[in-house]
Motif scaffolding. Structure first.
Motif, PDB file in Angstrom:
ATOM      1  N   THR A   1       0.797  -1.229   0.000  1.00 17.04           N
ATOM      2  CA  THR A   1       0.000   0.000   0.000  1.00 17.04           C
ATOM      3  C   THR A   1       0.824   1.271   0.000  1.00 17.04           C
ATOM      4  N   CYS A   2       2.127   1.181   0.288  1.00 11.51           N
ATOM      5  CA  CYS A   2       2.909   2.413   0.413  1.00 11.51           C
ATOM      6  C   CYS A   2       3.043   3.148  -0.923  1.00 11.51           C
ATOM      7  N   GLY A   3       2.933   2.441  -2.042  1.00 12.53           N
ATOM      8  CA  GLY A   3       3.066   3.085  -3.345  1.00 12.53           C
ATOM      9  C   GLY A   3       1.771   3.604  -3.926  1.00 12.53           C
ATOM     10  N   ASN A   4       0.698   3.646  -3.090  1.00 11.58           N
ATOM     11  CA  ASN A   4      -0.609   4.145  -3.543  1.00 11.58           C
ATOM     12  C   ASN A   4      -1.065   3.462  -4.829  1.00 11.58           C
TER      13      ASN A   4
ATOM     14  N   HIS B   1      -7.167  -2.375  12.510  1.00 10.85           N
ATOM     15  CA  HIS B   1      -7.740  -1.032  12.443  1.00 10.85           C
ATOM     16  C   HIS B   1      -6.867  -0.109  11.589  1.00 10.85           C
ATOM     17  N   ARG B   2      -5.548  -0.248  11.712  1.00 10.09           N
ATOM     18  CA  ARG B   2      -4.645   0.558  10.890  1.00 10.09           C
ATOM     19  C   ARG B   2      -4.810   0.206   9.411  1.00 10.09           C
ATOM     20  N   CYS B   3      -4.974  -1.088   9.130  1.00  5.11           N
ATOM     21  CA  CYS B   3      -5.163  -1.506   7.740  1.00  5.11           C
ATOM     22  C   CYS B   3      -6.457  -0.938   7.173  1.00  5.11           C
ATOM     23  N   LEU B   4      -7.525  -0.996   7.962  1.00  2.00           N
ATOM     24  CA  LEU B   4      -8.809  -0.466   7.495  1.00  2.00           C
ATOM     25  C   LEU B   4      -8.709   1.041   7.257  1.00  2.00           C
ATOM     26  N   SER B   5      -7.980   1.737   8.136  1.00  3.04           N
ATOM     27  CA  SER B   5      -7.800   3.180   7.947  1.00  3.04           C
ATOM     28  C   SER B   5      -6.996   3.457   6.679  1.00  3.04           C
ATOM     29  N   ARG B   6      -5.956   2.646   6.429  1.00  6.02           N
ATOM     30  CA  ARG B   6      -5.152   2.841   5.218  1.00  6.02           C
ATOM     31  C   ARG B   6      -5.997   2.604   3.963  1.00  6.02           C
ATOM     32  N   MET B   7      -6.847   1.574   3.990  1.00  8.52           N
ATOM     33  CA  MET B   7      -7.706   1.321   2.833  1.00  8.52           C
ATOM     34  C   MET B   7      -8.677   2.472   2.611  1.00  8.52           C
ATOM     35  N   ALA B   8      -9.164   3.066   3.713  1.00  6.25           N
ATOM     36  CA  ALA B   8     -10.053   4.219   3.576  1.00  6.25           C
ATOM     37  C   ALA B   8      -9.311   5.391   2.931  1.00  6.25           C
ATOM     38  N   GLU B   9      -8.031   5.584   3.302  1.00  9.04           N
ATOM     39  CA  GLU B   9      -7.234   6.656   2.701  1.00  9.04           C
ATOM     40  C   GLU B   9      -7.034   6.415   1.209  1.00  9.04           C
ATOM     41  N   LEU B  10      -6.751   5.158   0.844  1.00  9.51           N
ATOM     42  CA  LEU B  10      -6.565   4.850  -0.570  1.00  9.51           C
ATOM     43  C   LEU B  10      -7.842   5.097  -1.358  1.00  9.51           C
TER      44      LEU B  10
ATOM     45  N   GLN C   1     -10.122   7.318  -0.699  1.00  8.93           N
ATOM     46  CA  GLN C   1     -10.278   8.757  -0.853  1.00  8.93           C
ATOM     47  C   GLN C   1      -9.419   9.291  -1.989  1.00  8.93           C
ATOM     48  N   LYS C   2      -8.301   8.610  -2.267  1.00  7.96           N
ATOM     49  CA  LYS C   2      -7.422   8.999  -3.367  1.00  7.96           C
ATOM     50  C   LYS C   2      -7.867   8.405  -4.699  1.00  7.96           C
TER      51      LYS C   2
END
Length: 406
Positions: free
Chosen positions: A160-163, A182-191, A193-194
């Motif tokens: 996920t670091c490379g968007n 929870h961190r993974c779910l938050s990261r997926m939510a950020e992706l 949004q992008k």
């Protein structure tokens, strides 16, 4: 914009009865009966829009993992095609694409290179991945020394670091601890949004229902339904019940086969759901009164008994738990042998459950030293349904809401 499309997608595996037959087939030699053909996925069509989160559900052997391998490009289709716009990364089987003898750092850099990043960009992304994974000093240790959870941390951080434009996940999050999930779910939510698209395979239907905008149901490699989570998951749960019934289990037998344990001084004999008139109830309506009657026998004297219930949605989500000691006067019951049959009633004046199928577990516990001990603990003692009359809300419980648009 459509970022992923499957057109008449199919994957066939040839199953040979002897290894030499596989070798012989490579040279054009093949006799009838030497092999069987298994279509893991066939005649699959679907389109996924940018920013969507698509859940894929189905029984074991339905073709879910094979489909993800086709989407990521690990395996090639036997027929049809997959069209992808942008860069795809995936977390399939843990360890896939990693070498156990290499360090976490070397595996990460190699994986980023395979994603198309040059050395300088990979080094920059590795800093972000290391911070997200929290591996610290373990990053320079061989992957074979990692626990399963540490491998997940590394795999998810690198993926996920490379968007990526499309992120594909196959049940991997189930092995992570709660905080990292929870961190993974938050990261997926950020992706999302992008503008990234997420494809998720999971047996956790609650996560699928809450996270996904679309759900695809597979069975024996065939698409059975695709639509909103509520529609498709209800279809899937109905399909599961029908499968259980074809296996010779009636719904009642299936429900009452739940685990049961305890010391046995009290024994539940009958569990019923009743309407406001005291009549047996199988289908309840949201907002109406409901009463659970727990009938029991006292086999031998026991002191300090507390009766309780637990309500679970049919996908396993824990909805409600209550007992008479918490909700009443705090009285524990002293029961004598021969005080049978008896019953305890738990009345809910207004049922707030939304449409669905629910299981009721019943409990009788005792203990004065703050250590409850089971007397009769009966999982899934009763199944009841809530009708579709209330369709104005989604989720598990009905809530009174007041909207002000001014």
């Amino acid at each position: 914009m459509t970022v992923l499309s499957a057109q008449d997608l199919g994957k066939c595996y040839e199953i040979y009865h002897h290894p030499l037959q596989r070798v012989w087939s490579k040279f054009g030699g093949r006799k009838p009966g030497e092999r069987d053909v298994l279509w893991a996925v066939r005649h699959l069509y679907f389109d996924v829009e940018s920013g969507a989160t698509v859940g894929i559900v189905g029984p074991n052997g339905a073709g879910k993992s094979t489909l993800l391998r086709l989407l990521v490009g690990i395996t090639h289709p036997t027929e049809g095609a997959v069209y992808v716009q942008g860069r795809v990364t995936g977390i399939l089987e843990l360890g896939i694409g990693f070498h156990p003898e290499f360090s976490g750092r070397d595996n990460a850099l190699m994986n980023l290179a395979l994603q198309g990043f040059d050395r300088d960009h990979s080094e920059q992304l590795l800093v972000e991945a290391t911070d997200f994974s929290g591996l610290g000093k373990f990053l320079d240790r061989p992957l074979k020394t990692y626990s399963t959870g540490m491998q997940l941390r590394l795999a998810f951080a690198v993926a996920t670091c490379g968007n990526p434009d499309v992120l594909v996940i196959d049940e991997a999050l189930a092995v992570g601890d709660t905080a990292f999930q929870h961190r993974c779910l938050s990261r997926m939510a950020e992706l999302k949004q992008k503008g990234a698209t997420v494809i998720l395979v999971s047996h956790d239907l609650t996560t699928v229902r809450h996270m996904c905008s679309q759900v695809l149901l597979l069975d024996a490699g065939q698409p059975k339904a695709m639509g909103t989570p509520d529609e498709v998951l209800d279809t899937y749960l109905k399909m599961v019940r029908e499968t259980e019934q074809r296996m010779g289990l009636s719904e009642r037998e299936d429900v009452t086969s739940g685990a049961r344990w305890g010391s046995g001084e009290v024994c539940f004999t009958e569990i019923e759901a009743l309407n406001d008139d005291g009549q047996p109830l199988v289908m309840a309506d949201t907002g109406q009164p409901i009463c659970f009657r727990l009938r029991y026998n006292v086999q031998s004297a026991v002191k300090g008994v507390v009766f309780g219930i637990g309500i679970y949605r049919s996908d396993g989500a824990y909805v409600h738990g209550s007992n008479h000691y918490w909700r009443d006067s705090g009285e524990r019951l002293n029961l004598e042998a021969g005080d049978s049959p008896q019953e305890v009633m738990c009345k809910i004046p207004r049922l707030t459950l939304l449409p669905g199928t629910y299981d009721l577990s019943v409990y009788a516990y005792h203990g004065y030293d703050d250590v409850p001990r089971p007397v009769d603990h009966w999982e899934r003692a009763l199944r009841f349904k809530v009708s579709e009359k209330e369709t104005g809300q989604h989720g598990i419980v009905y809530m009174d809401t007041d909207w002000n648009l001014k």
